[in-house]
Design an enzyme around this catalytic site. Structure first.
Site, PDB file in Angstrom:
ATOM      1  N   LYS A  84      -3.755   8.496 -61.785  1.00  0.00           N
ATOM      2  CA  LYS A  84      -4.292   7.610 -60.867  1.00  0.00           C
ATOM      3  C   LYS A  84      -3.379   6.429 -60.467  1.00  0.00           C
ATOM      4  O   LYS A  84      -3.770   5.812 -59.479  1.00  0.00           O
ATOM      5  CB  LYS A  84      -5.692   7.154 -61.449  1.00  0.00           C
ATOM      6  CG  LYS A  84      -6.493   8.162 -61.900  1.00  0.00           C
ATOM      7  CD  LYS A  84      -7.740   7.460 -62.907  1.00  0.00           C
ATOM      8  CE  LYS A  84      -8.540   8.622 -63.484  1.00  0.00           C
ATOM      9  NZ  LYS A  84      -9.307   8.138 -64.590  1.00  0.00           N
ATOM     10  N   GLY A  85      -2.278   6.405 -61.205  1.00  0.00           N
ATOM     11  CA  GLY A  85      -1.601   4.995 -61.273  1.00  0.00           C
ATOM     12  C   GLY A  85      -0.887   4.977 -59.647  1.00  0.00           C
ATOM     13  O   GLY A  85      -0.523   3.676 -59.621  1.00  0.00           O
ATOM     14  N   GLU A 101       5.365   8.160 -57.892  1.00  0.00           N
ATOM     15  CA  GLU A 101       5.058   7.871 -59.195  1.00  0.00           C
ATOM     16  C   GLU A 101       4.853   6.316 -59.256  1.00  0.00           C
ATOM     17  O   GLU A 101       5.347   5.575 -58.616  1.00  0.00           O
ATOM     18  CB  GLU A 101       5.900   8.277 -60.215  1.00  0.00           C
ATOM     19  CG  GLU A 101       5.936   9.867 -60.639  1.00  0.00           C
ATOM     20  CD  GLU A 101       4.773   9.900 -61.906  1.00  0.00           C
ATOM     21  OE1 GLU A 101       4.133   9.028 -61.783  1.00  0.00           O
ATOM     22  OE2 GLU A 101       5.073  10.982 -62.461  1.00  0.00           O
ATOM     23  N   ASP A 102       3.897   6.119 -60.232  1.00  0.00           N
ATOM     24  CA  ASP A 102       3.804   4.424 -60.458  1.00  0.00           C
ATOM     25  C   ASP A 102       4.930   4.068 -61.446  1.00  0.00           C
ATOM     26  O   ASP A 102       5.645   3.082 -61.565  1.00  0.00           O
ATOM     27  CB  ASP A 102       2.534   4.338 -61.441  1.00  0.00           C
ATOM     28  CG  ASP A 102       2.126   5.052 -62.660  1.00  0.00           C
ATOM     29  OD1 ASP A 102       2.885   6.255 -62.617  1.00  0.00           O
ATOM     30  OD2 ASP A 102       1.201   4.775 -63.100  1.00  0.00           O
ATOM     31  N   ASP A 104       9.325   6.825 -67.228  1.00  0.00           N
ATOM     32  CA  ASP A 104      10.003   6.493 -68.382  1.00  0.00           C
ATOM     33  C   ASP A 104      10.629   7.395 -69.218  1.00  0.00           C
ATOM     34  O   ASP A 104      11.879   7.580 -68.965  1.00  0.00           O
ATOM     35  CB  ASP A 104       8.909   5.561 -69.349  1.00  0.00           C
ATOM     36  CG  ASP A 104       7.786   6.303 -69.638  1.00  0.00           C
ATOM     37  OD1 ASP A 104       7.398   7.467 -69.659  1.00  0.00           O
ATOM     38  OD2 ASP A 104       6.813   5.600 -70.165  1.00  0.00           O
ATOM     39  N   PHE A 124       5.275  -3.127 -72.273  1.00  0.00           N
ATOM     40  CA  PHE A 124       4.242  -2.253 -71.897  1.00  0.00           C
ATOM     41  C   PHE A 124       3.543  -3.058 -70.727  1.00  0.00           C
ATOM     42  O   PHE A 124       3.268  -4.357 -70.982  1.00  0.00           O
ATOM     43  CB  PHE A 124       3.231  -2.106 -72.883  1.00  0.00           C
ATOM     44  CG  PHE A 124       1.928  -1.189 -72.594  1.00  0.00           C
ATOM     45  CD1 PHE A 124       2.174   0.319 -72.969  1.00  0.00           C
ATOM     46  CD2 PHE A 124       0.948  -1.511 -71.927  1.00  0.00           C
ATOM     47  CE1 PHE A 124       1.108   1.151 -72.606  1.00  0.00           C
ATOM     48  CE2 PHE A 124       0.225  -0.545 -71.445  1.00  0.00           C
ATOM     49  CZ  PHE A 124       0.096   0.866 -71.601  1.00  0.00           C
ATOM     50  N   ASP A 134      -2.273   0.955 -65.908  1.00  0.00           N
ATOM     51  CA  ASP A 134      -3.579   0.805 -66.770  1.00  0.00           C
ATOM     52  C   ASP A 134      -3.125   0.580 -68.285  1.00  0.00           C
ATOM     53  O   ASP A 134      -2.060   1.000 -68.760  1.00  0.00           O
ATOM     54  CB  ASP A 134      -4.610   1.776 -66.665  1.00  0.00           C
ATOM     55  CG  ASP A 134      -4.075   3.090 -67.210  1.00  0.00           C
ATOM     56  OD1 ASP A 134      -3.111   3.728 -67.195  1.00  0.00           O
ATOM     57  OD2 ASP A 134      -5.016   3.366 -68.206  1.00  0.00           O
ATOM     58  N   ARG A 191      -5.750  -1.765 -63.354  1.00  0.00           N
ATOM     59  CA  ARG A 191      -5.130  -1.479 -62.280  1.00  0.00           C
ATOM     60  C   ARG A 191      -5.186  -2.058 -61.198  1.00  0.00           C
ATOM     61  O   ARG A 191      -4.230  -2.238 -60.147  1.00  0.00           O
ATOM     62  CB  ARG A 191      -5.457   0.180 -62.250  1.00  0.00           C
ATOM     63  CG  ARG A 191      -5.443   1.064 -63.114  1.00  0.00           C
ATOM     64  CD  ARG A 191      -5.806   2.573 -62.231  1.00  0.00           C
ATOM     65  NE  ARG A 191      -6.100   3.512 -63.460  1.00  0.00           N
ATOM     66  CZ  ARG A 191      -5.131   4.282 -64.024  1.00  0.00           C
ATOM     67  NH1 ARG A 191      -3.846   4.111 -63.709  1.00  0.00           N
ATOM     68  NH2 ARG A 191      -5.457   5.178 -65.102  1.00  0.00           N
TER      69      ARG A 191
END
Lengths: 185, 316
Positions: free
Chosen positions: A46-47, A102-103, A106, A155, A162, A168
């Site tokens: 969902k990101g 992509e959000d 990593d 983070f 999220d 979000r």
């Protein structure tokens, strides 16, 4: 959501204005690279939704949009099995110029799987555009052609990212305090 | 003892299917890179003559089969395992477009270059197969199950392999007995002697018991993303005493053969991290071509945080 006074936020990493400006720059880069072509943006749910929406609005070549989702590793009841497509694309991508949106990238694990899946569907070209790139944690080297921001090993939440499905809808990107007891779960 | 040989056309992601099958069936996966490592341990780092390769591979397979059911993701394995009792031979095929797509991604090439690379890889595989087994391509009747990756995804292929393995009751066979293994090894050693190859006494099987729970979680994460891994497959000497004896060595936690990358997890306090960083630095100085990535506590905490795994982790 402004999220001005959220106690669980350590600091703001990128403001709404910085995000808007940077997405405009990346959109211009993409428009230049794909001039004369029709582009398909594929968002990973969902990101990436917030980023893809803003990016698509700023790109100046014709754009189609599709979404997919994959299963999550965070299965707390035991072995999570293996990654799989939880929601597939609505249409094929054969001979299309595709950008996977992509959000955040990593370790590269998720992106590797998605690229493998999409590459086997015979697109004309396949590139990656990520909102955030946490390169310091990369294990699998994956090609990232377009990125908005490189971020430190913290983070982060906001603008689609999220923690436990929350935050979000914050318009900026912020570092979340690692003390999860403050988080609104 | 059960053996499943998985091979197929170049560019078909054979290892991925074999790896997931091994995970589902509880078999041990033997990849080409693991075989290379075991050959080195068992037969030394000298070159193995092409004609001896099949025997060397059979010797290693027999030794491993005394302790595990195996899935061999090795080209030509279907020819070797004929001498074993409970077997399933699987061949994976796919249209060229699918295989070119895989090469595009793996090598970051455009489609024309990927097509050319695939042809080169195919030629290389055929040459290797001819050198090792005498035939450049496998015969269709050498397989029990043929799967088309153009129509089936990895999950579906794994399900079919799993169904076939269960239907044949492969796992109900016990491991290879010590006596049967000794007989196979004796015959093979006689043949290897013609090539002046004298194996050592035993193979050091890689340990699968993790030293720390963080390693177990990391292994689970790699499994989830279908990334092949080996646990502590190799120890590197990094310091020698005045007599030339190894005084200090370093064993990275994981090896990811697909990326030729070693990964070291460091979920410990800073004083110990400094010591480990020194070892990694020495290792890199001595082996400049070696790829190693250290995954520090903060990296790991963020992963744990991201995936909500805190309850699975016993703190170091």
């Amino acid at each position: 959501m402004s999220g001005d006074h959220l106690p669980e936020i350590e600091r703001v990493l990128f403001t709404e204005e910085q995000i808007r400006q940077r997405i405009g720059e990346v959109a211009a880069e993409i428009s230049q690279r794909y001039r004369g072509k029709t582009l398909k943006l594929i968002g990973v749910l969902k990101g990436s939704v917030f980023f893809l929406t803003e990016l698509a609005r700023r790109i100046e070549v014709p754009v189609k949009i599709d979404f997919l989702a994959i299963s999550s590793f965070s299965n707390k009841s035991g072995s999570p099995g293996v990654v799989r497509i939880a929601k597939d694309l609505d249409d094929g991508i054969e001979n299309e110029d595709v950008i996977l949106v992509e959000d955040i990238v990593d370790t590269g694990f998720t992106l590797r799987y998605l690229l493998q899946t999409l590459a086997s569907r015979s697109p004309n070209s396949l590139a990656v555009c990520t909102f955030l790139d946490r390169n310091s944690r990369r294990i699998v080297q994956v090609p990232v052609e377009f990125r908005c921001f490189e971020i430190p090993d913290r983070f982060v939440i906001g603008f689609g990212l999220d923690y436990n499905q929350l935050y979000r809808n914050i318009g900026y990107v912020a570092v979340l305090k690692m003390d999860t007891s403050h988080a609104r779960i | 003892m059960a053996l499943i040989a998985v091979s197929g056309q170049t560019g078909c992601r054979i290892e991925e299917v074999a790896r997931i099958s091994a995970q589902r069936l509880g078999f041990q996966l033997v990849t080409q890179s693991r075989v290379r490592s075991l050959i080195q341990q068992e037969f030394g780092s000298g070159p193995i003559p092409d004609k001896a390769y099949a025997d060397v591979l059979t010797s290693i397979t027999a030794r491993l089969a005394t302790e595990h059911h195996l899935i061999l993701a090795i080209d030509g394995a279907e020819l070797l395992i004929r001498r074993f009792p409970a077997i399933l031979r699987v061949y994976i095929t796919a249209p060229e477009a699918v295989r070119v797509g895989n090469v595009m991604l793996d090598r970051r090439l455009d489609r024309p270059s990927a097509k050319e690379a695939l042809w080169e890889m195919e030629a290389g595989d055929a040459a290797a197969r001819k050198a090792y087994f005498g035939k450049p391509a496998p015969a269709p009747d050498a397989f029990d199950l043929t799967l088309n990756a153009g129509a089936l995804n990895s999950e579906q292929m794994v399900e079919l392999i799993e169904t076939a393995a269960r239907s044949l009751a492969l796992a109900e066979h016990g491991y290879l007995s010590a006596a049967a293994e000794a007989q196979i090894q004796f015959q093979i050693r006689l043949r290897l002697a013609r090539h002046k190859i004298i194996p050592a006494g035993s193979i050091s099987l890689a340990r699968r018991t993790f030293a720390h729970q963080s390693e177990q979680i990391f292994a689970n994460l790699l499994d989830f993303y279908r990334i092949a891994w080996e646990y502590e497959p190799r120890t590197f000497p990094i310091h020698w005493d005045a007599d030339g004896k190894v005084a200090e060595s370093f064993t990275p936690d994981f090896y990811l053969p697909e990326f030729d990358l070693y990964v070291e997890l460091t979920t410990m306090k800073q004083s110990l991290v400094t010591k480990k960083n020194r070892k990694v630095r020495l290792l890199k100085e001595l082996n400049p071509a070696l790829n190693i990535q250290v995954f520090y506590q903060k990296d790991f905490e963020n992963l744990v945080f991201k995936y909500g795994l805190a309850e699975r982790l016993v703190k170091a």
